[in-house]
Design a protein around this motif. Structure first.
Motif, mmCIF file in Angstrom:
data_model
loop_
_atom_site.group_PDB
_atom_site.id
_atom_site.type_symbol
_atom_site.label_atom_id
_atom_site.label_comp_id
_atom_site.label_asym_id
_atom_site.label_seq_id
_atom_site.Cartn_x
_atom_site.Cartn_y
_atom_site.Cartn_z
ATOM 1 N N VAL A 62 0.836 -1.205 0.000
ATOM 2 C CA VAL A 62 0.000 0.000 0.000
ATOM 3 C C VAL A 62 0.867 1.249 0.000
ATOM 4 O O VAL A 62 0.637 2.185 -0.786
ATOM 5 C CB VAL A 62 -0.951 -0.010 1.203
ATOM 6 N N LEU A 63 1.877 1.280 0.843
ATOM 7 C CA LEU A 63 2.755 2.444 0.888
ATOM 8 C C LEU A 63 3.496 2.626 -0.433
ATOM 9 O O LEU A 63 3.680 3.754 -0.906
ATOM 10 C CB LEU A 63 3.757 2.297 2.036
ATOM 11 N N ALA A 64 3.919 1.515 -1.059
ATOM 12 C CA ALA A 64 4.591 1.601 -2.357
ATOM 13 C C ALA A 64 3.668 2.200 -3.406
ATOM 14 O O ALA A 64 4.081 3.039 -4.220
ATOM 15 C CB ALA A 64 5.069 0.222 -2.791
ATOM 16 N N ASN A 65 2.389 1.802 -3.394
ATOM 17 C CA ASN A 65 1.441 2.355 -4.361
ATOM 18 C C ASN A 65 1.208 3.841 -4.141
ATOM 19 O O ASN A 65 1.032 4.597 -5.096
ATOM 20 C CB ASN A 65 0.117 1.598 -4.290
ATOM 21 N N VAL A 66 1.213 4.275 -2.884
ATOM 22 C CA VAL A 66 1.059 5.708 -2.595
ATOM 23 C C VAL A 66 2.246 6.489 -3.174
ATOM 24 O O VAL A 66 2.069 7.546 -3.804
ATOM 25 C CB VAL A 66 0.934 5.938 -1.088
ATOM 26 N N LEU A 97 10.535 -0.313 -6.370
ATOM 27 C CA LEU A 97 9.417 -0.580 -5.462
ATOM 28 C C LEU A 97 8.293 -1.313 -6.175
ATOM 29 O O LEU A 97 7.723 -2.275 -5.642
ATOM 30 C CB LEU A 97 8.884 0.736 -4.887
ATOM 31 N N ALA A 98 7.960 -0.874 -7.387
ATOM 32 C CA ALA A 98 6.892 -1.524 -8.138
ATOM 33 C C ALA A 98 7.270 -2.952 -8.504
ATOM 34 O O ALA A 98 6.438 -3.868 -8.434
ATOM 35 C CB ALA A 98 6.578 -0.712 -9.396
ATOM 36 N N ALA A 99 8.525 -3.156 -8.896
ATOM 37 C CA ALA A 99 8.976 -4.504 -9.262
ATOM 38 C C ALA A 99 8.925 -5.432 -8.054
ATOM 39 O O ALA A 99 8.481 -6.584 -8.155
ATOM 40 C CB ALA A 99 10.393 -4.441 -9.831
ATOM 41 N N VAL A 100 9.373 -4.956 -6.900
ATOM 42 C CA VAL A 100 9.333 -5.765 -5.682
ATOM 43 C C VAL A 100 7.890 -6.124 -5.339
ATOM 44 O O VAL A 100 7.573 -7.279 -5.002
ATOM 45 C CB VAL A 100 10.001 -5.008 -4.519
ATOM 46 N N THR A 101 6.993 -5.144 -5.432
ATOM 47 C CA THR A 101 5.585 -5.382 -5.107
ATOM 48 C C THR A 101 4.981 -6.459 -5.998
ATOM 49 O O THR A 101 4.337 -7.395 -5.518
ATOM 50 C CB THR A 101 4.790 -4.075 -5.258
ATOM 51 N N TYR A 105 4.535 -10.644 -4.777
ATOM 52 C CA TYR A 105 3.162 -11.163 -4.695
ATOM 53 C C TYR A 105 2.969 -12.353 -5.631
ATOM 54 O O TYR A 105 2.519 -13.416 -5.215
ATOM 55 C CB TYR A 105 2.164 -10.057 -5.031
ATOM 56 N N HIS A 106 3.322 -12.168 -6.899
ATOM 57 C CA HIS A 106 3.014 -13.202 -7.893
ATOM 58 C C HIS A 106 3.929 -14.419 -7.815
ATOM 59 O O HIS A 106 3.525 -15.517 -8.194
ATOM 60 C CB HIS A 106 3.062 -12.598 -9.296
ATOM 61 N N ALA A 221 20.081 -6.856 -5.960
ATOM 62 C CA ALA A 221 20.324 -7.609 -7.195
ATOM 63 C C ALA A 221 19.269 -7.269 -8.247
ATOM 64 O O ALA A 221 19.583 -7.135 -9.447
ATOM 65 C CB ALA A 221 20.319 -9.105 -6.901
ATOM 66 N N LEU A 222 18.022 -7.112 -7.813
ATOM 67 C CA LEU A 222 16.968 -6.725 -8.749
ATOM 68 C C LEU A 222 17.230 -5.330 -9.310
ATOM 69 O O LEU A 222 17.022 -5.073 -10.503
ATOM 70 C CB LEU A 222 15.612 -6.771 -8.040
ATOM 71 N N GLY A 223 17.708 -4.413 -8.457
ATOM 72 C CA GLY A 223 18.055 -3.081 -8.935
ATOM 73 C C GLY A 223 19.172 -3.120 -9.965
ATOM 74 O O GLY A 223 19.156 -2.384 -10.953
ATOM 75 N N ALA A 224 20.171 -4.000 -9.744
ATOM 76 C CA ALA A 224 21.257 -4.141 -10.713
ATOM 77 C C ALA A 224 20.739 -4.701 -12.033
ATOM 78 O O ALA A 224 21.160 -4.272 -13.113
ATOM 79 C CB ALA A 224 22.344 -5.051 -10.137
#
Length: 256
Positions: A62-66, A97-101, A105-106, A221-224
């Motif tokens: 929720v905070l990431a979406n905000v 943040l969006a990628a982590v979210t 989840y998926h 690692a995801l950021g890289a």
């Protein structure tokens, strides 16, 4: 550095000089980003107003979406005014943040079913009505909108590995908030620790911090990986329409 172009006003105000915008207006991009902002904001708003999974605001999703909604709103205003794009230091963090979210989840929570305290309620018993809508907006629509904006509306080769520590500051701040909040709440309080791996009662501070550090390394690692893709992807921003400078066209000559 080249000085910005200026426009002379005719008549008695000819001495006044107004700076031209930094670039052409992009109303089409502004419209798309405004729509994405609305979608990112809709999930938290619906979750709060329906109250189907309190306390909602402590959840990372929720905070990431905000934060994503705020970034899209700012980017839309800049596109409409012909201003420069958002700094890659900011937009890269939003993208992470969006990628982590979406990925968490998926790839994790859906496969393992989650738990009442691990995420917003999305199990089979609540997969109807508002819960389905909120989950779709938070975990799927927003991450896809951010990825599409990055790949289609943002110039490539702007992200840097040196930006990653700054991008990780938001998850680090979230970790601090969760731990302080959990210490202040009484044992047995609902969603005292919103995710099982941060449950200090179960793992102690050393265990919770160790698991958080492992996730932090995965985020880095995801950021890289995102940075590497940014340097390899083609530039397709020219495929989309741009508006013209409202004060003077790029090829305008001097006043006669």
């Amino acid at each position: 550095m080249t000085a910005p172009r200026t426009t002379l006003l005719p008549g008695p105000r000819a001495a006044e000089v107004l700076p031209d915008p930094a670039g052409p207006r992009r109303p089409w991009a502004a419209t798309v980003r405004t729509t994405a902002c609305g979608a990112a904001a809709a999930g938290p708003v619906i979750a709060l107003t329906t109250g189907y999974a309190p306390p909602t605001l402590i959840h990372f999703t929720v905070l990431a979406n905000v934060l994503v909604a705020g970034a899209f709103a700012w980017s839309a205003v800049r596109s409409w005014r012909g201003g420069p794009p958002l700094s890659p230091r900011l937009w890269g963090g939003v993208l992470l943040l969006a990628a982590v979210t979406g990925l968490m989840y998926h790839l994790v929570l859906v496969n393992f079913g989650g738990s009442p305290g691990s995420t917003l309620r999305t199990g089979p018993d609540t997969a109807t009505g508002w819960s389905t809508t909120v989950s779709l907006l938070l975990h799927t629509v927003t991450p896809l909108a951010v990825a599409a904006d990055w790949l289609l509306l943002t110039a490539p080769r702007r992200l840097r590995l040196a930006h990653i520590p700054l991008w990780l500051s938001a998850p680090a701040a979230y970790l601090g908030i969760v731990l302080v909040r959990g210490a202040l709440l009484s044992p047995g309080a609902p969603a005292r620790y919103p995710y099982p791996f941060l449950d200090v009662d179960a793992y102690g501070y050393a265990g919770a911090l160790t698991q958080a550090l492992a996730l932090g390394l995965l985020f880095a690692a995801l950021g890289a990986l995102i940075t590497a893709v940014d340097h390899l992807r083609p530039n397709v921003t020219g495929w989309f329409p741009h508006g013209r400078n409202r004060i003077s066209p790029p090829a305008a000559g001097g006043l006669k």
